[in-house]
Motif scaffolding. Structure first.
Motif, PDB file in Angstrom:
ATOM      1  N   THR A  14      -9.113  60.054  73.026  1.00  0.00           N
ATOM      2  CA  THR A  14      -9.496  59.448  71.756  1.00  0.00           C
ATOM      3  C   THR A  14      -8.393  59.149  70.802  1.00  0.00           C
ATOM      4  O   THR A  14      -8.681  58.579  69.697  1.00  0.00           O
ATOM      5  CB  THR A  14     -10.308  60.716  71.001  1.00  0.00           C
ATOM      6  N   HIS A  15      -6.991  58.889  71.348  1.00  0.00           N
ATOM      7  CA  HIS A  15      -6.071  58.501  70.319  1.00  0.00           C
ATOM      8  C   HIS A  15      -5.098  57.933  71.079  1.00  0.00           C
ATOM      9  O   HIS A  15      -4.074  58.474  71.679  1.00  0.00           O
ATOM     10  CB  HIS A  15      -5.679  59.554  69.458  1.00  0.00           C
ATOM     11  N   ALA A  16      -5.033  56.503  71.359  1.00  0.00           N
ATOM     12  CA  ALA A  16      -3.712  55.846  71.927  1.00  0.00           C
ATOM     13  C   ALA A  16      -3.224  54.670  70.975  1.00  0.00           C
ATOM     14  O   ALA A  16      -4.075  54.336  70.396  1.00  0.00           O
ATOM     15  CB  ALA A  16      -3.943  55.562  73.222  1.00  0.00           C
ATOM     16  N   HIS A  17      -1.975  54.278  71.207  1.00  0.00           N
ATOM     17  CA  HIS A  17      -1.731  52.993  70.526  1.00  0.00           C
ATOM     18  C   HIS A  17      -1.317  52.187  71.605  1.00  0.00           C
ATOM     19  O   HIS A  17       0.152  51.859  71.836  1.00  0.00           O
ATOM     20  CB  HIS A  17      -0.521  53.373  69.614  1.00  0.00           C
ATOM     21  N   LEU A  18      -2.096  51.394  72.061  1.00  0.00           N
ATOM     22  CA  LEU A  18      -2.134  50.514  73.305  1.00  0.00           C
ATOM     23  C   LEU A  18      -1.405  49.357  72.785  1.00  0.00           C
ATOM     24  O   LEU A  18      -0.921  48.394  73.523  1.00  0.00           O
ATOM     25  CB  LEU A  18      -3.115  50.326  74.108  1.00  0.00           C
ATOM     26  N   GLY A 100      -9.467  54.387  61.042  1.00  0.00           N
ATOM     27  CA  GLY A 100      -8.201  55.001  61.369  1.00  0.00           C
ATOM     28  C   GLY A 100      -7.226  54.186  62.151  1.00  0.00           C
ATOM     29  O   GLY A 100      -7.675  53.379  62.784  1.00  0.00           O
ATOM     30  N   GLU A 101      -5.932  54.586  62.257  1.00  0.00           N
ATOM     31  CA  GLU A 101      -5.802  55.987  61.569  1.00  0.00           C
ATOM     32  C   GLU A 101      -5.127  55.844  60.081  1.00  0.00           C
ATOM     33  O   GLU A 101      -4.470  54.990  59.584  1.00  0.00           O
ATOM     34  CB  GLU A 101      -4.738  56.858  62.410  1.00  0.00           C
ATOM     35  N   CYS A 102      -5.719  56.862  59.127  1.00  0.00           N
ATOM     36  CA  CYS A 102      -5.355  56.864  57.803  1.00  0.00           C
ATOM     37  C   CYS A 102      -5.235  58.232  57.551  1.00  0.00           C
ATOM     38  O   CYS A 102      -5.500  59.171  58.416  1.00  0.00           O
ATOM     39  CB  CYS A 102      -6.572  56.204  57.168  1.00  0.00           C
ATOM     40  N   PHE A 172      -9.268  65.539  62.578  1.00  0.00           N
ATOM     41  CA  PHE A 172      -7.810  65.727  62.252  1.00  0.00           C
ATOM     42  C   PHE A 172      -7.023  65.827  63.524  1.00  0.00           C
ATOM     43  O   PHE A 172      -6.971  66.393  64.161  1.00  0.00           O
ATOM     44  CB  PHE A 172      -7.700  67.048  61.382  1.00  0.00           C
ATOM     45  N   HIS A 173      -6.298  64.604  63.728  1.00  0.00           N
ATOM     46  CA  HIS A 173      -5.955  64.267  65.206  1.00  0.00           C
ATOM     47  C   HIS A 173      -4.445  64.847  64.987  1.00  0.00           C
ATOM     48  O   HIS A 173      -3.809  65.328  63.935  1.00  0.00           O
ATOM     49  CB  HIS A 173      -5.747  62.812  65.283  1.00  0.00           C
ATOM     50  N   CYS A 174      -3.985  64.915  66.361  1.00  0.00           N
ATOM     51  CA  CYS A 174      -2.579  65.641  66.710  1.00  0.00           C
ATOM     52  C   CYS A 174      -2.571  67.355  65.994  1.00  0.00           C
ATOM     53  O   CYS A 174      -1.610  67.389  65.091  1.00  0.00           O
ATOM     54  CB  CYS A 174      -1.752  64.645  66.112  1.00  0.00           C
ATOM     55  N   THR A 222      -3.835  61.528  73.730  1.00  0.00           N
ATOM     56  CA  THR A 222      -2.425  61.572  73.928  1.00  0.00           C
ATOM     57  C   THR A 222      -1.559  60.965  72.666  1.00  0.00           C
ATOM     58  O   THR A 222      -0.455  61.399  72.851  1.00  0.00           O
ATOM     59  CB  THR A 222      -2.249  60.600  75.161  1.00  0.00           C
ATOM     60  N   ASP A 223      -2.113  60.459  71.867  1.00  0.00           N
ATOM     61  CA  ASP A 223      -1.260  59.806  70.844  1.00  0.00           C
ATOM     62  C   ASP A 223      -0.288  58.934  71.442  1.00  0.00           C
ATOM     63  O   ASP A 223       1.145  58.615  71.033  1.00  0.00           O
ATOM     64  CB  ASP A 223      -0.541  60.788  69.876  1.00  0.00           C
ATOM     65  N   SER A 224      -0.435  58.238  72.763  1.00  0.00           N
ATOM     66  CA  SER A 224       0.591  57.436  73.482  1.00  0.00           C
ATOM     67  C   SER A 224       0.913  56.180  72.464  1.00  0.00           C
ATOM     68  O   SER A 224       0.032  55.896  71.628  1.00  0.00           O
ATOM     69  CB  SER A 224      -0.299  56.682  74.535  1.00  0.00           C
TER      70      SER A 224
END
Ligand SMILES: [Zn+2]
Length: 277
Positions: A14-18, A100-102, A172-174, A222-224
């Motif tokens: 649900t959260h990667a920075h490709l 997001g992300e914000c 609320f990620h990570c 992952t927050d990759s």
């Protein structure tokens, strides 16, 4: 007769920075490896107007990737007074599933970087709150949910988010907070998501929070390219690593990976209704 192949449990990153440069050389392979590991959906997250446009372009290119569009608190230095005109048109794109992300980040402030005074810190904090609030308004108007960054800033992020709680849901990620902080998020109808940090040996506290989180209220991410889980720690993270995180998460919550897959996928579907399966 060949035995039926055993299906691998499916998960969503649900959260990667490709769109980050770390993936510029091999994004096709990264996306293919995710699918091969059972990570059948990936949300790539924008950090400012440019990054959000790149996220949308990546989501257009890969059928198993969706985008979120937003302005990260660590990027408010180059934010206009009002970020809404830059972000609003992108939110109408059918492959954009969240704002997001914000959020708020009190970890990287000018004084802690040797780049300013405490007065500069206060200015940045005020800008972060303004830009976060603008995006919560965008979310309320567009009917999309929000991906919330809060680093060393749980209480300030809750202060800004609170008044929107009836109209907007956030993830609320990570999440590295306490069970009490998690309960406060869940009580607003919002969710938390856990990264590879939850697999680290010294992260027993985070696993305690994870174990206490209601099944319908947590996602994996992952927050990759950051925060690769064990056994990839220290390397570039990529969406396929959700499979490694899922094994630890299943152990932590006391269920099979199949049950965890069913529960987290249902939670993700409910939170990101624009994302197809
Ligand atoms: Zn992120």
């Amino acid at each position: 007769m060949n035995p039926m192949p055993i299906p691998i449990p499916r998960f969503t990153d649900t959260h990667a920075h490709l769109d980050f440069p770390e993936f510029a050389g091999d994004i096709e392979a990264v996306v293919a490896r995710a699918a091969g590991a059972g990570v059948h959906r990936v949300i790539t997250i924008g950090c400012d107007a440019e990054s959000s446009r790149r996220a949308v372009a990546i989501a257009e290119r890969f059928p198993n990737v969706w985008a979120a569009v937003g302005w990260h608190p660590n990027h408010v230095g180059n934010a206009p007074e009002d970020v809404r005109p830059a972000l609003a048109p992108l939110l109408r794109h059918p492959r954009v599933v969240a704002v997001g992300e914000c959020g708020i980040d009190h970890y990287r402030l000018p004084s802690s970087q040797g780049m300013g005074t405490e007065e500069d810190d206060e200015r940045v904090k005020a800008a972060q709150a303004r830009v976060f609030r603008q995006q919560l308004e965008l979310a309320a108007d567009s009917g999309l949910n929000v991906i919330v960054h809060q680093r060393h800033a749980f209480a300030p992020a809750m202060d800004v988010f609170g008044p929107f709680a009836g109209r907007v849901r956030g993830v609320f990620h990570c999440f590295v907070g306490t069970p009490d902080q998690m309960q406060a998020v869940v009580a607003m109808g919002s969710s938390v998501s856990f990264t590879g940090i939850a697999t680290f040996k010294n992260a027993a506290e985070i696993r305690r929070t994870m174990a206490a989180t209601p099944r319908g209220s947590f996602f994996l991410e992952t927050d990759s390219p950051f925060l690769a889980p064990v056994p990839h720690r220290g390397k570039r993270a990529e969406p396929a690593h959700v499979a490694d995180l899922a094994r630890v998460a299943a152990d932590t919550v006391g269920s099979s990976t199949e049950e965890l897959s069913r529960d987290t996928e249902a939670a993700v579907d409910a939170f990101f209704p624009r994302m197809g399966t």
